[in-house]
Design a protein around this motif. Structure first.
Motif, PDB file in Angstrom:
ATOM      1  N   GLU A  72      88.983  45.097  55.896  1.00 16.48           N
ATOM      2  CA  GLU A  72      88.768  44.427  54.929  1.00 16.48           C
ATOM      3  C   GLU A  72      86.714  44.702  54.962  1.00 16.48           C
ATOM      4  O   GLU A  72      86.037  45.126  56.097  1.00 16.48           O
TER       5      GLU A  72
ATOM      6  N   VAL B 202      92.000  38.196  54.751  1.00 19.79           N
ATOM      7  CA  VAL B 202      92.689  37.173  55.305  1.00 19.79           C
ATOM      8  C   VAL B 202      92.124  35.657  56.235  1.00 19.79           C
ATOM      9  O   VAL B 202      91.466  36.749  57.611  1.00 19.79           O
TER      10      VAL B 202
ATOM     11  N   PRO C  59      89.384  40.692  48.754  1.00 22.61           N
ATOM     12  CA  PRO C  59      89.489  39.546  50.230  1.00 22.61           C
ATOM     13  C   PRO C  59      89.293  39.537  51.621  1.00 22.61           C
ATOM     14  O   PRO C  59      89.033  40.683  52.025  1.00 22.61           O
TER      15      PRO C  59
ATOM     16  N   THR D 283      95.968  31.433  47.344  1.00 23.03           N
ATOM     17  CA  THR D 283      95.275  31.798  46.494  1.00 23.03           C
ATOM     18  C   THR D 283      95.002  31.487  45.180  1.00 23.03           C
ATOM     19  O   THR D 283      94.694  30.461  44.970  1.00 23.03           O
TER      20      THR D 283
ATOM     21  N   LEU E 154      93.242  32.760  50.944  1.00 22.57           N
ATOM     22  CA  LEU E 154      91.959  33.875  51.183  1.00 22.57           C
ATOM     23  C   LEU E 154      90.714  33.814  50.420  1.00 22.57           C
ATOM     24  O   LEU E 154      90.042  32.861  50.106  1.00 22.57           O
TER      25      LEU E 154
ATOM     26  N   HIS F 101      99.616  35.374  51.125  1.00 24.93           N
ATOM     27  CA  HIS F 101      98.066  34.280  51.126  1.00 24.93           C
ATOM     28  C   HIS F 101      97.577  34.672  49.831  1.00 24.93           C
ATOM     29  O   HIS F 101      96.788  33.820  49.093  1.00 24.93           O
TER      30      HIS F 101
END
Length: 222
Positions: free
Chosen positions: A126, A92, A90, A167, A98, A163
């Protein structure tokens, strides 16, 4: 009252539920902070083994890059990739569902080297790679969901950003074939009840070190 980013005029926060979530979240996060490194490592390996055994070559898994305190060994992502599973991770993007990046493609391009990462807006690493868009979640055959607690009805307590709830709600609009949603937990994080509201999307499975992969409410294995 201050509203969370996922609030809307037709879906107001329930102050009592919000307060109960915050109180439980603080308690569970404090418990995680006090886990020993040995406990974290053993729990992470066990959960990774359960999830690896459940995945099949040619499928797609939406995973995540775990924080050090989370009960999952991050090497699972490479194990799955090596077994022929496509792994998405994912990204953000504010108060929105996401986004996703392809971990498996990045791993193949990098070989055995370290994959490039960047600090995300909520302090979680990430993958620094091209984004696939929020709709990529619809390609998943399994979605791993970070969680602090789950109850027998599948109600999940997250970290409060909303989040994953956004999603998972989006996923319901993209496909009728909703993949299993798996909450990743320690054994003592399966609770009798978890505060929830109509914005929270229940999970369909959970995994714990001793209990393995199972539906919420099922008896623990072993």
């Amino acid at each position: 009252m201050t509203r969370s980013p996922r609030s809307s005029p037709d879906a107001p926060d329930d102050p009592s539920v919000t307060a109960a979530k915050q109180q439980l979240r603080r308690r569970l996060l404090d418990r995680r902070r006090h886990r020993t490194p040995e406990h974290r490592a053993a729990v992470g390996r066990a959960n990774a083994d359960h999830l690896f055994a459940a995945a099949s070559p040619g499928t797609t898994v939406c995973g995540f890059l775990p924080l050090p305190s989370e009960p999952l060994d991050g090497r699972l992502l490479d194990r799955l990739t090596g077994a022929g599973v496509t792994v998405l991770v994912p990204v953000v993007t504010g108060a929105a569902p996401l986004d996703w990046s392809d971990w498996s493609a990045a791993r193949r391009a990098a070989g055995s080297g370290e994959l490039p990462r960047r600090a995300g807006p909520v302090g979680i690493d990430e993958l620094d790679a091209p984004r696939l868009g929020p709709g990529a979640v619809a390609s998943a055959d399994l979605v791993l969901v970070p969680a602090l607690a789950v109850d027998p009805a599948g109600h999940r307590l997250g970290r409060g950003g909303g989040h994953y709830d956004r999603t998972l709600a989006l996923l319901g609009t993209l496909t009728r074939r909703r993949p299993p949603l798996v909450a990743v937990l320690d054994d003592d994080e399966v609770l009798d009840t978890v505060p929830h509201d109509h914005l929270d999307v229940p999970v369909s499975l959970l995994v714990t070190p001793r209990g393995g992969l199972r539906v919420p409410g099922a008896s623990r294995a072993g």
